[in-house]
Design an enzyme around this catalytic site. Structure first.
Site, mmCIF file in Angstrom:
data_model
loop_
_atom_site.group_PDB
_atom_site.id
_atom_site.type_symbol
_atom_site.label_atom_id
_atom_site.label_comp_id
_atom_site.label_asym_id
_atom_site.label_seq_id
_atom_site.Cartn_x
_atom_site.Cartn_y
_atom_site.Cartn_z
ATOM 1 N N CYS A 1 -58.025 -21.077 76.411
ATOM 2 C CA CYS A 1 -58.132 -20.647 75.011
ATOM 3 C C CYS A 1 -59.103 -19.485 74.837
ATOM 4 O O CYS A 1 -58.822 -18.531 74.102
ATOM 5 C CB CYS A 1 -58.536 -21.818 74.132
ATOM 6 S SG CYS A 1 -59.964 -22.756 74.753
ATOM 7 N N GLY B 1 -50.636 -35.114 70.410
ATOM 8 C CA GLY B 1 -51.966 -34.520 70.501
ATOM 9 C C GLY B 1 -52.147 -33.336 69.578
ATOM 10 O O GLY B 1 -51.198 -32.873 68.928
ATOM 11 N N ASN B 2 -53.371 -32.819 69.532
ATOM 12 C CA ASN B 2 -53.677 -31.686 68.658
ATOM 13 C C ASN B 2 -52.790 -30.478 68.955
ATOM 14 O O ASN B 2 -52.232 -29.863 68.044
ATOM 15 C CB ASN B 2 -55.146 -31.267 68.827
ATOM 16 C CG ASN B 2 -56.115 -32.203 68.151
ATOM 17 O OD1 ASN B 2 -55.733 -32.946 67.252
ATOM 18 N ND2 ASN B 2 -57.367 -32.182 68.588
ATOM 19 N N SER C 1 -62.647 -28.819 68.915
ATOM 20 C CA SER C 1 -61.225 -29.139 69.054
ATOM 21 C C SER C 1 -60.698 -28.754 70.422
ATOM 22 O O SER C 1 -59.680 -29.288 70.872
ATOM 23 C CB SER C 1 -60.399 -28.462 67.963
ATOM 24 O OG SER C 1 -60.594 -27.065 67.975
ATOM 25 N N GLY C 2 -61.396 -27.856 71.112
ATOM 26 C CA GLY C 2 -61.018 -27.512 72.477
ATOM 27 C C GLY C 2 -61.153 -28.676 73.435
ATOM 28 O O GLY C 2 -60.578 -28.663 74.521
ATOM 29 N N LYS D 1 -63.143 -19.595 84.740
ATOM 30 C CA LYS D 1 -61.766 -19.398 84.268
ATOM 31 C C LYS D 1 -61.614 -18.048 83.567
ATOM 32 O O LYS D 1 -60.625 -17.330 83.769
ATOM 33 C CB LYS D 1 -61.368 -20.509 83.289
ATOM 34 C CG LYS D 1 -61.157 -21.877 83.894
ATOM 35 C CD LYS D 1 -60.912 -22.892 82.778
ATOM 36 C CE LYS D 1 -60.856 -24.306 83.301
ATOM 37 N NZ LYS D 1 -60.721 -25.294 82.188
ATOM 38 N N ARG E 1 -47.240 -45.636 75.639
ATOM 39 C CA ARG E 1 -47.925 -46.332 74.542
ATOM 40 C C ARG E 1 -47.671 -45.668 73.188
ATOM 41 O O ARG E 1 -47.868 -46.286 72.140
ATOM 42 C CB ARG E 1 -49.425 -46.428 74.809
ATOM 43 C CG ARG E 1 -50.163 -45.111 74.802
ATOM 44 C CD ARG E 1 -51.659 -45.294 75.029
ATOM 45 N NE ARG E 1 -52.373 -44.039 75.033
ATOM 46 C CZ ARG E 1 -52.541 -43.273 76.094
ATOM 47 N NH1 ARG E 1 -52.012 -43.635 77.264
ATOM 48 N NH2 ARG E 1 -53.227 -42.139 76.018
ATOM 49 N N HIS F 1 -62.570 -20.564 67.808
ATOM 50 C CA HIS F 1 -63.486 -20.050 68.830
ATOM 51 C C HIS F 1 -63.946 -18.648 68.444
ATOM 52 O O HIS F 1 -63.154 -17.820 67.985
ATOM 53 C CB HIS F 1 -62.795 -19.964 70.193
ATOM 54 C CG HIS F 1 -62.572 -21.284 70.861
ATOM 55 N ND1 HIS F 1 -62.955 -22.491 70.327
ATOM 56 C CD2 HIS F 1 -61.986 -21.575 72.061
ATOM 57 C CE1 HIS F 1 -62.626 -23.463 71.157
ATOM 58 N NE2 HIS F 1 -62.038 -22.934 72.213
#
Length: 340
Positions: free
Chosen positions: A130, A12-13, A160-161, A215, A39, A243
């Site tokens: 983030c 993943g990123n 992208s978050g 959050k 996978r 961000h």
């Protein structure tokens, strides 16, 4: 002598960035394993000049490994993090699953590195959201000087978050705007993200705020000071990475902009770029691939007695996720898991 490190979610990123940053910062790695779902077993990922093959998370034995950096969703973390922790491997988790657990430290190393010591209760350390991570890096040195009473923050958060699918959606929608018949309907987001902004991140709560906004409140109180009052409006914008936050701060004591600027220049993890001229500030594009949390537009707020405004920008895949996790690993090694 190095550490035996596991990166969970390496395809993943954030997992990709974790591997990049471990290599860039020359983290003392004796052995490394990269894990993904079944996978993705056998998928190759880069670690410095090496190429590693992903192993199946389901079949992996964490016994004998020192630290595991988790970059998978909360559901998978709920299953596998306790397995790793029970095997004696300290989990540094990027999901939201453990952030509000009183027995799990929530850590931003520039702000509360000493909290790492509490990892022994569950063998787990949480990485913050983030948007929270970059904000508290900026707030902490100012709080130490003048005590923060209240924060009003508006975020401008990149796609992208939300992961690779969201980045693809922005790209495909943008292209589709210029090709008749190739328009792309929203799927990741509830509304079009290309050439638009969406004041909605995560689910809505009973009081009208979103979970992302909640959050920021809860995590700032846990990381910094439960007395700080904070209100947030979190907005998704058509930016791929980076961000941005407009932060309004009310202090107990007077703090002028020049002293604030000097304090921020000396603070760990921060770079101040604040010239009152065209281009004399940082934008998300400028932050991509960088470690720093950037501060610009430092100025007084004349509507309250002790108020300042600042503009805060950071690469959310780095400081907002992967970099902070690696920094936690560094602190954990230095304070708690020292080797030879």
């Amino acid at each position: 002598m190095g550490y035996k490190i596991v990166v969970v979610g390496a395809t993943g990123n954030v997992g990709h960035e974790m591997l990049n940053i471990l290599a860039e910062r020359e983290f003392p790695v004796e052995e490394i394993a990269v894990l993904a779902s079944r996978r993705s077993q056998g998928t190759e990922v880069s670690f410095g000049e090496r190429t590693l093959k992903c192993q199946d998370l389901e079949q992996f034995d964490f016994t004998g490994w020192d630290m595991a950096l988790f970059a998978i969703g909360s559901d998978a973390t709920k299953k596998f993090a306790p397995i790793a922790a029970k095997a004696g491997c300290v989990v540094i988790d990027n999901s939201s699953l453990y952030r509000y657990d009183p027995d799990v430290p929530l850590v931003v190393p520039e702000v509360n590195a000493e909290a790492v010591d509490g990892y022994t209760k569950k063998n787990i350390i949480a990485n913050p959201n983030c948007s929270t991570a970059q904000m508290v890096v900026a707030l902490k040195p100012l709080h130490d000087r003048a005590r923060i009473k209240r924060v009003v923050v508006s975020t401008y958060q990149s796609v992208s978050g939300s992961g690779k699918e969201a980045m693809d959606e922005l790209w495909n929608q943008t292209k589709g705007m210029f090709v008749p018949g190739q328009e792309v309907a929203p799927s990741v987001y509830p509304k079009q993200i290309a050439f638009n902004v969406i004041p909605h991140i995560d689910v809505f709560m009973d009081d009208g705020s979103t979970k992302e906004e909640w959050k920021m409140v809860a995590e700032t109180k846990k990381i910094m000071d439960p007395k700080i009052r904070l209100t947030a409006t979190c907005v998704r914008v058509p930016v791929f990475v980076g961000h941005s936050e407009a932060i309004n701060i009310e202090f107990e004591d007077f703090l002028d902009e020049d002293e604030a600027r000097d304090i921020l220049r000396e603070a760990p993890g921060i770079l101040v770029v604040d010239k009152r001229e065209d281009g004399g500030y940082i934008t998300p594009v400028d932050s991509v691939g960088e470690y720093a949390t950037y501060i610009s537009r430092i100025r007084p707020d004349s509507t309250i007695e002790n108020g300042l405004n600042i503009w805060c920008v950071s690469d959310n895949l780095r400081k907002g996720a992967a970099l902070n996790a690696v920094q936690i690993a560094e602190v954990l090694g230095q304070r708690c898991l020292k080797k030879g």
